[in-house]
Design a protein around this motif. Structure first.
Motif, PDB file in Angstrom:
ATOM      1  N   ILE A 147       0.726  -1.363  -0.046  1.00  0.00           N
ATOM      2  CA  ILE A 147       0.035  -0.036   0.016  1.00  0.00           C
ATOM      3  C   ILE A 147       1.018   1.214  -0.028  1.00  0.00           C
ATOM      4  O   ILE A 147       0.649   2.200  -0.801  1.00  0.00           O
ATOM      5  N   GLU A 148       1.675   1.117   0.816  1.00  0.00           N
ATOM      6  CA  GLU A 148       2.870   2.464   1.094  1.00  0.00           C
ATOM      7  C   GLU A 148       3.789   2.561  -0.231  1.00  0.00           C
ATOM      8  O   GLU A 148       3.780   3.800  -0.941  1.00  0.00           O
ATOM      9  N   LEU A 149       4.095   1.427  -0.851  1.00  0.00           N
ATOM     10  CA  LEU A 149       4.924   1.376  -2.073  1.00  0.00           C
ATOM     11  C   LEU A 149       4.285   1.994  -3.129  1.00  0.00           C
ATOM     12  O   LEU A 149       4.660   2.692  -3.974  1.00  0.00           O
ATOM     13  N   ALA A 150       2.858   1.613  -3.244  1.00  0.00           N
ATOM     14  CA  ALA A 150       1.996   2.215  -4.553  1.00  0.00           C
ATOM     15  C   ALA A 150       1.532   3.476  -4.287  1.00  0.00           C
ATOM     16  O   ALA A 150       0.984   4.304  -5.183  1.00  0.00           O
ATOM     17  N   GLY A 151       1.760   4.223  -2.972  1.00  0.00           N
ATOM     18  CA  GLY A 151       1.337   5.379  -2.735  1.00  0.00           C
ATOM     19  C   GLY A 151      -0.081   5.618  -2.220  1.00  0.00           C
ATOM     20  O   GLY A 151      -0.727   6.588  -2.415  1.00  0.00           O
ATOM     21  N   LEU A 152      -0.921   4.563  -2.067  1.00  0.00           N
ATOM     22  CA  LEU A 152      -2.250   4.408  -1.497  1.00  0.00           C
ATOM     23  C   LEU A 152      -2.249   5.136  -0.237  1.00  0.00           C
ATOM     24  O   LEU A 152      -1.042   5.189   0.659  1.00  0.00           O
ATOM     25  N   PRO A 153      -3.480   5.863   0.370  1.00  0.00           N
ATOM     26  CA  PRO A 153      -3.562   6.097   1.640  1.00  0.00           C
ATOM     27  C   PRO A 153      -3.597   4.983   2.727  1.00  0.00           C
ATOM     28  O   PRO A 153      -3.466   4.056   2.346  1.00  0.00           O
ATOM     29  N   GLU A 154      -3.160   5.465   3.721  1.00  0.00           N
ATOM     30  CA  GLU A 154      -2.996   4.711   5.084  1.00  0.00           C
ATOM     31  C   GLU A 154      -4.514   3.843   5.280  1.00  0.00           C
ATOM     32  O   GLU A 154      -4.505   2.815   5.923  1.00  0.00           O
ATOM     33  N   THR A 155      -5.560   4.254   4.765  1.00  0.00           N
ATOM     34  CA  THR A 155      -6.775   3.670   4.875  1.00  0.00           C
ATOM     35  C   THR A 155      -6.914   2.476   3.990  1.00  0.00           C
ATOM     36  O   THR A 155      -8.060   1.793   4.247  1.00  0.00           O
ATOM     37  N   GLY A 156      -5.958   2.296   3.158  1.00  0.00           N
ATOM     38  CA  GLY A 156      -6.011   1.174   2.176  1.00  0.00           C
ATOM     39  C   GLY A 156      -5.812  -0.355   2.780  1.00  0.00           C
ATOM     40  O   GLY A 156      -5.503  -0.391   4.010  1.00  0.00           O
ATOM     41  N   ASP A 157      -6.008  -1.307   1.975  1.00  0.00           N
ATOM     42  CA  ASP A 157      -6.037  -2.657   2.326  1.00  0.00           C
ATOM     43  C   ASP A 157      -5.754  -3.610   1.210  1.00  0.00           C
ATOM     44  O   ASP A 157      -5.702  -3.070   0.137  1.00  0.00           O
ATOM     45  N   GLY A 158      -5.626  -4.864   1.622  1.00  0.00           N
ATOM     46  CA  GLY A 158      -5.540  -5.840   0.500  1.00  0.00           C
ATOM     47  C   GLY A 158      -5.573  -7.122   0.820  1.00  0.00           C
ATOM     48  O   GLY A 158      -5.649  -7.396   1.965  1.00  0.00           O
ATOM     49  N   VAL A 159      -5.179  -7.982  -0.324  1.00  0.00           N
ATOM     50  CA  VAL A 159      -5.207  -9.393   0.157  1.00  0.00           C
ATOM     51  C   VAL A 159      -4.356 -10.054  -0.891  1.00  0.00           C
ATOM     52  O   VAL A 159      -4.316  -9.604  -2.177  1.00  0.00           O
ATOM     53  N   PHE A 160      -3.637 -11.136  -0.763  1.00  0.00           N
ATOM     54  CA  PHE A 160      -2.967 -11.712  -1.887  1.00  0.00           C
ATOM     55  C   PHE A 160      -4.029 -12.621  -2.592  1.00  0.00           C
ATOM     56  O   PHE A 160      -4.865 -13.169  -2.030  1.00  0.00           O
ATOM     57  N   THR A 161      -3.590 -12.668  -3.974  1.00  0.00           N
ATOM     58  CA  THR A 161      -4.698 -13.367  -4.667  1.00  0.00           C
ATOM     59  C   THR A 161      -3.987 -14.529  -5.671  1.00  0.00           C
ATOM     60  O   THR A 161      -2.710 -14.602  -5.747  1.00  0.00           O
ATOM     61  N   SER A 162      -4.806 -15.300  -6.441  1.00  0.00           N
ATOM     62  CA  SER A 162      -4.216 -16.155  -7.326  1.00  0.00           C
ATOM     63  C   SER A 162      -3.675 -15.353  -8.580  1.00  0.00           C
ATOM     64  O   SER A 162      -2.786 -16.176  -9.227  1.00  0.00           O
TER      65      SER A 162
END
Length: 512
Positions: A147-162
């Protein structure tokens, strides 16, 4: 189906020999099995001189009819491993070979292979904390780092996918459901599709990945929901065309809910104007998804990451580590600007993610993904970044891009090649131009024949694509050890094969 007894050598009946043991004095059977497997792989790779064995589809099919699919009481590991070597490893495409340059299919780094052994041995499932206590928090940390590397805000999140297919699906799923909730006050999760859904439209480049349409189909919107936008001469979305298309759709009473920008198209590696499209999406109230499955690797390059300016404004992002980050399939990530948007996939199951667990501070990742059982793929990325380093990975990518541009320059100096675009990342789209006049249909056939013969001869693994109904060839460079000399050898092989086929066909009077 009746299971027939097979001819076999009886194995030990001790069940412990088939599983790795805890609190054991020795795990010798496991150790011997791993060592013998590594020796087989090393021996095969050491003897590999070509990227492909040369066998035809029919030969492969007939060959794979020979080995037994099962035994009744087991066989020795040596017997099984010999068949694996013969029927699976030797006929495989060797992505490790520098002349394997067809698809977005990279050679994989050793730490990621070691990670595969570890994660398969541990067999953690990433849905609930009590199935993957340490793995859960390691993935969570890596997601936040991305999230930080992409410059997205601290409110961001994510998950690993296939990979990109799943990530693009999730991006458009969130686009549909978030738009319905925000604009219509309608919960798709609770009530299904609203009547307005038949008017939903998703915009993307005419060169966007086919999974945009595939996702629209799976989401119940149909292919008719996808409106493609013409690209400019660099195969990038034309900003003015994009904006005018949105305005026109709205005039027709249609509902543009999302724009998909591509950062690295499959054929040309083209990167849409991410900042310009972000402006349009924001002004028109549309979800903004960026498919950076290919080009997302540029985030790791100090020299090229600026080309992804605007990615930080996306509502959701797709990145595949099994393309430009040298990871085994599968290893992708899906990022969002607002963590709350992922709750659309939340489903409470008393046995899996009860509320009281969350109150105790347990983190259950199942609510972030469309998957339930999921591999600990984050381990591969972590071990790679630690053992090799992001600086080294970035330099590898920069070298690949530089060599791609050098090869393009070499092609432009040859009358034997017709090129389409200056490369954007690491793909080259081109075709062989015969020395003598030929009908276009024969030129197309000639280029297909060049690809096929080089493939079966084991000289090079190339890809092909169509542009304005003409047959083109494609080279995709993803090998860190690639260099201009190795690439030029492949170009010379293409020219030589083209000349040879021209002469042969002239003798056979295939063309006038």
């Amino acid at each position: 189906m009746v299971l027939l007894k097979t001819k076999e050598t009886k194995t030990e009946e001790n069940i412990d020999s088939f599983f790795i043991q805890t609190a054991a004095k020795t795990n010798q059977p496991f150790q011997e099995m791993m060592f013998s497997t590594i020796r087989m792989l090393m021996d095969t790779m050491d003897k590999t001189e070509k990227p492909y064995s040369g066998k035809t589809p029919l030969q492969i099919k007939e060959m794979l009819e020979q080995p037994d699919l099962y035994s009744y009481r087991g066989e020795t590991w040596e017997t099984v491993l010999e068949d694996v070597r013969r029927y699976a490893v030797e006929p495989a495409i060797k992505v490790q070979h520098p002349a394997c340059m067809a698809h977005l299919q990279c050679p994989v780094v050793n730490p990621s292979i070691a990670a595969e052994l570890i994660l398969s041995t541990l067999n953690q499932s990433m849905d609930s904390w009590d199935q993957s206590p340490a793995a859960t928090y390691l993935e969570d940390r890596l997601v936040k780092w991305m999230i930080e590397l992409a410059g997205l805000p601290e409110t961001g999140d994510g998950v690993f996918t296939s990979g990109g297919t799943q990530s693009n699906y999730m991006g458009l799923q969130l686009a549909r459901d978030t738009w319905c909730q925000r604009i219509l006050g309608h919960s798709v999760q609770a009530n299904g599709m609203p009547p307005e859904a038949e008017r939903f439209r998703i915009l993307c480049s005419e060169d966007a990945h086919f999974t945009v349409k595939k996702s629209a189909v799976q989401l119940g919107l149909g292919e008719q929901a996808v409106t493609t936008i013409k690209t400019n001469n660099n195969k990038e979305i034309d900003g003015q065309s994009c904006l005018s298309t949105v305005k026109e759709l709205k005039k027709e009473g249609l509902l543009p809910i999302a724009i998909v920008a591509t950062a690295g198209t499959t054929d040309f590696g083209s990167i849409d104007s991410l900042m310009e499209i972000a402006d349009i999406a924001e002004a028109e109230g549309m979800w903004y998804h960026i498919d950076a499955a290919y080009g997302g690797g540029l985030l790791f390059s100090e020299k090229h990451k600026k080309r992804l300016a605007g990615i930080e404004r996306a509502d959701s992002v797709t990145i595949d580590f099994h393309k430009m980050l040298f990871q085994p399939v599968s290893c992708g990530i899906f990022l969002v600007k607002e963590a709350g948007s992922l709750t659309i996939n939340s489903q409470k199951a008393d046995y899996l993610s009860p509320t009281e667990d969350e109150e105790c501070g347990m983190l259950h990742l199942v609510d972030k993904s469309v998957q339930t059982s999921r591999r600990f793929d984050a381990l591969k990325l972590w071990m790679t970044l630690r053992q090799i380093g992001i600086g080294t990975v970035g330099e590898w990518l920069e070298n690949i891009i530089e060599v791609t541009n050098e090869l393009h320059a070499e092609m432009t100096r040859h009358e034997a090649f017709e090129t389409v675009l200056k490369p954007s990342i690491s793909t080259l789209v081109f075709r062989y131009i015969p020395q003598n006049d030929m009908p276009e249909i024969i030129v197309d056939q000639l280029n297909r024949s060049i690809k096929n013969e080089l493939f079966y001869e084991g000289q090079a693994v190339l890809s092909k694509t169509k542009l304005q109904s003409k047959q083109f060839l494609k080279i995709t460079l993803l090998h860190p050890d690639t260099n201009f000399h190795k690439g030029k050898q492949v170009l010379e092989a293409i020219i030589q094969k083209g000349k040879t086929l021209e002469e042969k066909w002239r003798g056979e009077e295939i063309y006038g």
